[in-house]
Structures are given as structure tokens and as C-alpha cells.
Design an enzyme around this catalytic site. Structure first.
Site, mmCIF file in Angstrom:
data_model
loop_
_atom_site.group_PDB
_atom_site.id
_atom_site.type_symbol
_atom_site.label_atom_id
_atom_site.label_comp_id
_atom_site.label_asym_id
_atom_site.label_seq_id
_atom_site.Cartn_x
_atom_site.Cartn_y
_atom_site.Cartn_z
ATOM 1 N N CYS A 83 5.124 -2.186 5.101
ATOM 2 C CA CYS A 83 4.777 -2.483 6.499
ATOM 3 C C CYS A 83 3.407 -1.910 6.868
ATOM 4 O O CYS A 83 3.239 -0.694 6.962
ATOM 5 C CB CYS A 83 5.868 -1.912 7.398
ATOM 6 N N CYS A 86 3.303 0.135 10.106
ATOM 7 C CA CYS A 86 3.937 1.439 9.868
ATOM 8 C C CYS A 86 2.927 2.426 9.300
ATOM 9 O O CYS A 86 2.883 3.592 9.701
ATOM 10 C CB CYS A 86 5.118 1.309 8.905
#
Length: 159
Positions: A83, A86
Site C-alpha cells: 500500500c 500506507c
């Protein structure tokens, strides 16, 4: 004379060997991984340790013990290795929490490894950050946030 010639030849051999090593093609992905590992190593050195507790959740039992039963509020970062948002959120969280030593701790939960926890906390999008205070969810947000919004989130829930 033979000794002198050998001494003079040694630097030439060394130079040609280093040129050969330099000409070896290293794939870009390997260089990126090497750089990431070296950055991570610097990040994890004892000199750079954060002024707050940060840990990776190992199991549901570990989560219950270290997050739910914690005496101080815990910021839980639900993330995944693939991600990109993230990865962008992590240094922002680190910076904000570093400015508040001892007020909170950070628990990192990889949703690919701990799908049960992700389901328990209704994680449908990542990154998702949940503040757990006295064993209960005190607040949460989803997505990449600016530093000032993270600061207000933390300050609102720790006071």
C-alpha cells in the site's frame, strides 16, 4: 626488477578489477531494495529509536495484551506492505508521535497477516488508523492525512 614490476602491476590489476566490478549490471529493483533496507536499518538503529513505544502486532493475543489492556492510548495503524498511501502515512505518524513522548504508543497491524483483526475493526480501506483508549475505540480515520490533521486527531483523543 621482478619485484619492482610486480609492485607496479598490482595497482593496475586492482584498478581493472574494480572497473570490472563497476561495470556489472545491477537491476534497478535490487538497488531500490538495497536502498530501502539501508534506510530501514538506519531507522531501526538505537540512536534513532522513537520516544514512544512502537511495535508490530504478532497475533490476536498480542493485540489484546498490548493494545486493549494498555494503560496508555494506542494508535493502531492498519496497513499493508504493498500500500503506497500506507508508506506515505507512516513517517507522518512517526513525526507526530515523536513530538508527544509518553502520551501514546503505536501498534502496527499488517492486514494481510492479521485479517481477523482487520475484520474486527471493519477495515475495508487502508491505511486505517484507530485510536484505542481504555480498551475501546476512541476515534479513527481512513486514508492519507496531512500532519496537522493527524496532530489534531491525536491531541483530541489524548487529552
Amino acid at each position: 626488477m621482478a619485484f619492482r614490476l610486480r609492485v607496479l602491476m598490482r595497482p593496475l590489476v586492482s584498478a581493472s578489477q574494480s572497473q570490472m566490478r563497476a561495470s556489472i549490471h545491477v537491476p534497478v529493483s535490487a538497488r531500490v531494495v538495497h536502498k530501502a533496507v539501508s534506510i530501514q536499518s538506519r531507522h531501526l538503529s538505537s540512536a534513532d529509536s522513537p520516544p514512544y513505544e512502537e511495535f508490530n502486532v504478532q497475533s490476536t493475543e498480542d493485540f489484546n495484551e498490548r493494545v486493549i489492556n494498555s494503560k496508555i492510548p494506542t494508535v493502531v495503524d492498519f496497513h499493508a506492505s504493498w500500500c503506497k498511501p500506507c508508506h506515505a502515512l507512516a513517517p507522518r505518524l512517526h513525526e507526530v508521535l515523536s513530538e508527544r513522548p509518553g502520551l501514546v504508543q503505536l501498534a502496527k497491524v499488517d492486514v494481510d497477516k492479521h485479517t481477523d483483526l482487520a475484520m474486527d475493526y471493519d477495515v475495508s480501506s487502508i491505511p486505517k488508523v484507530v485510536m484505542v483508549k481504555e480498551g475501546k475505540v476512541a476515534g479513527q480515520f481512513v486514508g492519507l492525512m496531512d500532519k496537522d490533521k493527524i496532530e489534531s486527531f491525536i491531541d483530541r483523543l489524548t487529552t
